[in-house]
Design a protein around this motif. Structure first.
Motif, mmCIF file in Angstrom:
data_model
loop_
_atom_site.group_PDB
_atom_site.id
_atom_site.type_symbol
_atom_site.label_atom_id
_atom_site.label_comp_id
_atom_site.label_asym_id
_atom_site.label_seq_id
_atom_site.Cartn_x
_atom_site.Cartn_y
_atom_site.Cartn_z
ATOM 1 N N ASN A 45 -23.882 -1.221 54.237
ATOM 2 C CA ASN A 45 -22.931 -1.909 55.112
ATOM 3 C C ASN A 45 -22.955 -3.416 54.918
ATOM 4 O OD1 ASN A 45 -21.544 0.088 57.128
ATOM 5 N ND2 ASN A 45 -23.627 0.840 56.828
ATOM 6 N N LEU A 54 -20.484 -4.306 52.057
ATOM 7 C CA LEU A 54 -19.054 -3.979 52.152
ATOM 8 C C LEU A 54 -18.149 -5.160 51.826
ATOM 9 C CD1 LEU A 54 -18.969 -1.668 55.314
ATOM 10 C CD2 LEU A 54 -18.689 -1.005 52.914
ATOM 11 N N ALA A 55 -18.456 -6.325 52.368
ATOM 12 C CA ALA A 55 -17.605 -7.487 52.106
ATOM 13 C C ALA A 55 -17.685 -7.920 50.647
ATOM 14 C CB ALA A 55 -18.010 -8.643 53.015
ATOM 15 N N GLU A 96 -15.649 -5.328 48.467
ATOM 16 C CA GLU A 96 -14.263 -5.092 48.866
ATOM 17 C C GLU A 96 -13.326 -5.312 47.680
ATOM 18 O OE1 GLU A 96 -11.109 -6.600 52.317
ATOM 19 O OE2 GLU A 96 -12.914 -7.764 51.851
ATOM 20 N N HIS A 117 -17.279 7.310 54.379
ATOM 21 C CA HIS A 117 -17.453 6.043 55.097
ATOM 22 C C HIS A 117 -16.806 4.899 54.317
ATOM 23 C CE1 HIS A 117 -19.232 2.850 57.451
ATOM 24 N NE2 HIS A 117 -19.916 2.404 56.422
ATOM 25 N N LEU A 118 -17.045 4.842 53.025
ATOM 26 C CA LEU A 118 -16.462 3.792 52.191
ATOM 27 C C LEU A 118 -14.935 3.872 52.198
ATOM 28 C CD1 LEU A 118 -18.928 3.886 49.161
ATOM 29 C CD2 LEU A 118 -18.749 2.082 50.883
ATOM 30 N N CYS A 145 -13.046 4.690 54.566
ATOM 31 C CA CYS A 145 -12.549 4.082 55.798
ATOM 32 C C CYS A 145 -12.399 2.569 55.660
ATOM 33 C CB CYS A 145 -13.493 4.392 56.955
ATOM 34 S SG CYS A 145 -13.536 6.135 57.444
ATOM 35 N N HIS A 146 -13.122 2.000 54.713
ATOM 36 C CA HIS A 146 -13.040 0.562 54.450
ATOM 37 C C HIS A 146 -12.155 0.257 53.243
ATOM 38 C CE1 HIS A 146 -16.118 -0.784 57.357
ATOM 39 N NE2 HIS A 146 -16.639 0.407 57.157
ATOM 40 N N GLY A 147 -11.411 1.245 52.786
ATOM 41 C CA GLY A 147 -10.513 1.033 51.665
ATOM 42 C C GLY A 147 -11.195 0.980 50.319
ATOM 43 N N ILE A 148 -12.415 1.508 50.243
ATOM 44 C CA ILE A 148 -13.176 1.495 48.985
ATOM 45 C C ILE A 148 -13.268 2.916 48.451
ATOM 46 C CG2 ILE A 148 -15.413 1.019 47.925
ATOM 47 C CD1 ILE A 148 -15.835 -1.096 50.136
#
Length: 270
Positions: A166, A169-170, A173, A200-201, A203-206
């Protein structure tokens, strides 16, 4: 978490320019503030029974560092150079770690055991384990213009692995080729855990693909580094433990092994 406040460790070492260049690239991409922290080992000047600090050599080194930092960060909206102004190992470690706690991401270098270093040998480990912040460590050899476009995410379903994932993530991205490498002693556990991470990834567009590695306590870290080389990864993300981010070998040994043998940038969180 957005990357809006970055910190990079600076010294007179030959790899400082590489760390600074990558830090500037990341600060520019994320429109982040960049703090350059100059801190290196140096003994006070002895004149008879009197000690003088800072020495002329330290002042000159600090000024050269400040000049190089200001030139490299000229196009950044926010950039600040700081001098720890202490040469003792304990003070350098303490002050770098203290400042690191106020950054979204800290960039440091790997210790080169074959070269004379101006930074404490355990600086990276100290910051990783005690700052509470994600730390990006750059190897002492190789060119690294960027990190996070092709990440390898080491997953062991442990607390430290979750923090590292986590925290990364940034940084990852918009990456184009992410791989989740799940370690377990059984195929079923590894597959189930890996699938959860991929969801999970997403959900973050990854978008990420999963891979499995069954382990038996032998050569886990070498297997991980070999996989990163095979995939052409530009970043390894993994949890760190002190004294196993991966729970199959004696506590902390995996972290220390990667810190000694890493061949690509590594993001560690504890």
């Amino acid at each position: 978490m957005a990357l809006k406040n970055l910190m990079v460790h600076l010294d007179q070492g030959p790899r400082t320019a590489t760390r600074l260049a990558l830090a500037v690239t990341l600060a520019r991409r994320h429109q982040a503030r960049l703090v350059g922290v100059f801190g290196q080992l140096a003994a006070p000047q002895q004149v008879g029974a009197i000690s003088a600090w800072p020495t002329k050599a330290y002042v000159e080194a600090a000024q050269a560092s400040k000049t190089a930092f200001e030139q490299a960060t000229a196009d950044l909206a926010q950039a600040e150079w700081r001098d720890i102004n202490r040469g003792g190992e304990a003070e350098v470690l303490r002050r770098v770690t203290d400042l690191a706690r106020h950054a979204d991401l800290v960039i440091v270098g790997q210790h080169d055991e074959q070269a004379k270093s101006t930074a404490p040998a355990d600086l990276a480990e100290e910051v990783v384990l005690n700052s509470g912040r994600p730390v990006l460590i750059l190897p002492y050899a190789g060119n690294f213009d960027d990190a996070g476009k092709h990440p390898l995410l080491a997953w062991s379903n442990a607390r430290e692995a979750a923090h590292a994932l986590n925290d990364a993530l940034a940084l990852i991205e918009g990456c184009t080729d992410a791989t989740v490498l799940s370690f377990s002693t059984t195929m079923e556990d590894a597959r189930s855990s890996s699938d959860e991470v991929v969801r999970h990834l997403a959900c973050h567009g990854i978008a990420a693909k999963s891979d499995i590695m069954l382990v038996n306590d032998i050569g886990i870290m070498d297997m991980l580094l070999n996989k990163a080389a095979d995939l052409g990864s530009d970043l390894l993300v993994m949890g760190a433990q002190g004294h196993v981010g991966l729970p199959f070998i004696s506590r902390g040994a995996g972290t220390r092994y990667i810190l000694r043998h890493m061949t690509l940038p590594v993001l560690m969180s504890n």
